[in-house]
Design an enzyme around this catalytic site. Structure first.
Site, PDB file in Angstrom:
ATOM      1  N   LYS A   1     -33.537  32.591  26.257  1.00  0.00           N
ATOM      2  CA  LYS A   1     -31.891  32.606  26.154  1.00  0.00           C
ATOM      3  C   LYS A   1     -31.714  33.075  26.776  1.00  0.00           C
ATOM      4  O   LYS A   1     -31.544  34.163  27.124  1.00  0.00           O
ATOM      5  CB  LYS A   1     -32.042  33.286  24.439  1.00  0.00           C
ATOM      6  CG  LYS A   1     -30.152  32.628  23.769  1.00  0.00           C
ATOM      7  CD  LYS A   1     -30.899  33.098  22.097  1.00  0.00           C
ATOM      8  CE  LYS A   1     -29.144  33.425  21.602  1.00  0.00           C
ATOM      9  NZ  LYS A   1     -29.655  33.231  20.271  1.00  0.00           N
TER      10      LYS A   1
ATOM     11  N   SER B   1     -28.472  30.268  17.073  1.00  0.00           N
ATOM     12  CA  SER B   1     -27.454  30.542  17.738  1.00  0.00           C
ATOM     13  C   SER B   1     -28.614  30.223  19.518  1.00  0.00           C
ATOM     14  O   SER B   1     -28.197  29.587  20.340  1.00  0.00           O
ATOM     15  CB  SER B   1     -27.050  31.671  18.490  1.00  0.00           C
ATOM     16  OG  SER B   1     -27.640  32.755  18.749  1.00  0.00           O
TER      17      SER B   1
ATOM     18  N   SER C   1     -30.580  32.784  14.279  1.00  0.00           N
ATOM     19  CA  SER C   1     -30.821  32.698  14.899  1.00  0.00           C
ATOM     20  C   SER C   1     -32.057  32.135  15.982  1.00  0.00           C
ATOM     21  O   SER C   1     -31.737  31.293  16.495  1.00  0.00           O
ATOM     22  CB  SER C   1     -29.962  32.827  16.052  1.00  0.00           C
ATOM     23  OG  SER C   1     -28.444  33.211  15.373  1.00  0.00           O
TER      24      SER C   1
END
Length: 638
Positions: free
Chosen positions: A106, A180, A204
């Site tokens: 990420k 996310s 997330s």
């Protein structure tokens, strides 16, 4: 069987993409039908049937075939990837459990020399060193392909709050990928990498796993270092792992975890706490919210899939226990409705105050609210959290694991854009309380709705139960006959089941279980490490052994004896090169010897056993079920 890249949710058949990637000589190196799960891919890499260079070329071809799927913020340059692959190929797989395995991170996780944006271009910087978890994984031989899209500053559970676009679920381009860690999940589900790293503060790493039919591990806080990760709520953040199977997530966890003194939130793993939990569905007590507290947000199909999982657990011998879910839900409301939102503000305070217009409008509205709570509000909420923990505490005496849907339903991208606050809150119904309560959790695929959308469930337990949750999650995953992510590939055979190991020599190595001074960090562990052995897993024996503290030493040594009426005893399973095995055995003094041990999941491996005569008069420490726990008790007494 075959892995087929997906084009924004619609399956692209091999004929549409050419189905293959070629090297410069024109030879096929990676079919579109090749799976990237660690068991399948690892076997090819370790045996030399596929080289890291060939794999990198194939991965880049897959990424190019998908086009602009909004998954990537930054791909590493081709030449840099090939240079890394060539170095690995030259050095070989020895001592690298993730040799050549492609992964993604990420883009709030640092990679030396490459930009970290947190999905905010004006925030971008180039770190001078990689995050600790990235360094550990690359040391294990993994190849980092690139950095993935996310909800800006990891704020959101839907994946639509990014200036780089909104990745879609691999199953339908109209639906959110979840957030996310949106790009990280799609990269795994679409067959672009074997695993990925995300972060998980409110869900997330679990929500996007559920929406893409993959596994999402939210480890115990502090088990993976957060050094080199842009914080969201620093006291609650976790690095999460997304993978195709629970076994893959376990392998990545083993490589990535470790205490980091430079991270003030890092914690030493509590092995004793982890060993206390069952690791099989049979006999495990699953806490399920009362029916009136289950929420599917008008998704009848989701309710039906959850009911199917409950029936499956009962068929597998699990025990369902209804619990009061209200205290969990009240805890969840503290995360965004209480002063913890101030932590998000503190994480980027200088930036948001200098450049508020640089933030996504929804992200700015959420984080800016963190400037309002008073210090007094923080203490009031903290006191209430302590009360809620005390209320919830007795629940863990009645259950071993909490079982919930990961999310009640999926939403379309257009729906979330039209109503970003309420729908994102709905997504967090089953996830927002986890880190406030210091739980470990794993999201596992749980079938498909009639619409073709995936459904998932989450298993949770107190801190340090990560390995046990993965074992139970793996059993549930395999019992459903599902495919891997968005591919057409079935789950590979389990590498830890009874069929996987009888302790025989294979590929030049043998599995050896140790229960005493040869365990990690203990006085004789060097005898394994110096001979090229590597730790495979920490687990327990079948409940057929007794453990004794033998006389003599130093170092102090245990004696493990098989008998009726025994208990499951903590062990470590090591992989020892066959060339070194004789030297290891030669160092074993009587009354210890090598025999066959049965592990709790049915696997049989070679291991340290004690001759029965030697335990006469020895201290029986079976009730502690762990040599480490005995040493702790002994140190307190001294």
């Amino acid at each position: 069987m075959g892995l087929v890249p997906l084009s924004f949710g619609r399956a692209c058949l091999p004929s549409e993409l050419g189905g293959k990637a070629w090297d410069e000589a024109g030879d096929v190196v990676l079919e579109a039908s090749d799976s990237l799960d660690l068991a399948t891919l690892g076997a090819r890499l370790q045996a030399g049937r596929l080289t890291p260079v060939e794999l990198v070329e194939g991965i880049l071809a897959r990424i190019a075939a998908r086009g602009d799927d909004k998954v990537w913020i930054h791909l590493l340059p081709r030449e840099e990837l090939l240079a890394r692959a060539r170095t690995l190929a030259k050095e070989g797989p020895c001592g690298r459990p993730l040799y050549g395995v492609p992964f993604a991170i990420k883009d709030n996780i640092d990679l030396n020399g490459h930009p970290t944006t947190a999905a905010c271009p004006d925030f971008a910087y180039r770190p001078r060193e990689s995050a600790q978890v990235v360094e550990r994984l690359t040391a294990a031989g993994a190849v980092l392909i690139g950095k993935c899209n996310l909800d800006q500053f990891a704020t959101g559970l839907n994946g639509t709050r990014s200036p780089y676009g909104a990745p879609a679920s691999v199953f339908n381009p109209e639906y959110i990928a979840g957030g996310s860690s949106s790009g990280s999940a799609v990269a795994v589900a679409a067959g672009l990498v074997s695993f990925s790293l995300g972060t998980d503060t409110a869900g997330s790493g679990r929500i996007p796993a559920a929406f893409n039919n993959i596994v999402g591990l939210k480890p115990t806080r502090g088990l993976l270092s957060m050094r080199g990760v842009v914080p969201a709520c620093r006291s609650l953040d976790c690095v999460s792992i997304m993978a195709l199977t629970c076994e893959d997530a376990r392998a990545v966890l083993d490589a990535a975890k470790g205490f980091d003194a430079a991270d003030p939130f890092s914690r030493e793993e509590d092995l004793a706490a982890g060993a206390a939990m069952p690791r099989a569905v049979r006999g495990c007590r699953f806490g399920v919210p009362n029916p009136e507290e289950l929420e599917f947000f008008d998704n009848v199909e989701g309710a039906a899939r959850f009911a199917d999982i409950l029936r499956l657990i009962e068929r597998l011998g699990g025990i369902l226990v209804e619990i009061d879910f209200a205290p969990f839900l009240e805890t969840a409301r503290l995360l965004y409705g209480g002063p913890w939102i101030a932590e998000r503000y503190a994480a980027i305070r200088d930036f948001i105050e200098r450049q508020p217009a640089s933030l996504h409008p929804v992200t700015r509205q959420i984080i800016a609210a963190g400037a309002k709570p008073l210090a007094a509000d923080a203490f009031v909420a903290y006191y209430r959290l302590k009360e809620l923990k005390r209320i919830i505490g007795p629940t863990w005496q009645r259950i071993d694991a909490l079982l919930t849907p990961t999310a009640g339903r999926m939403y379309k991208i257009a729906q979330v854009l039209a109503d970003p606050f309420k729908l994102s809150n709905d997504l967090g119904y089953y996830t927002n309380f986890m880190n406030l309560l210091d739980l470990s959790a794993v999201a596992v695929p749980a079938g498909f709705e009639a619409s073709g959308l995936p459904f998932g469930v989450t298993l949770a337990a107190p801190a340090w139960r990560d390995i046990a949750l993965l074992a139970i999650g793996d059993a549930l995953h395999r019992a459903q006959t599902l495919r891997l992510g968005g591919t057409r590939h079935a789950l590979p055979p389990s590498s830890t089941g009874a069929a996987a190991g009888s302790g025989r020599l294979r590929d030049g190595v043998m599995r050896l279980a140790v229960c005493g001074a040869h365990m990690s960090g203990l006085p004789l562990n060097h005898q394994l490490a110096e001979r090229g052995a590597r730790l495979l897993r920490r687990c327990r024996t079948a409940a057929r052994y007794r453990l004794y503290a033998l006389s003599g030493g130093p170092p102090a040594r245990p004696g493990l004896v098989r008998c009726e009426g025994g208990r499951a005893i903590e062990v470590e399973v090591w992989e020892v090169p066959s060339a070194s095995l004789g030297a290891v055995v030669a160092d074993i003094p009587p009354p210890l010897g090598i025999g066959t041990l049965e592990l709790e999941d049915g696997e049989r491996v070679k291991g340290f056993l004690c001759e029965a005569y030697a335990v006469e008069g020895a201290e029986d420490i079976t009730e502690l079920a762990s040599w480490r726990r005995y040493l702790m008790v002994l140190s307190r007494q001294q």
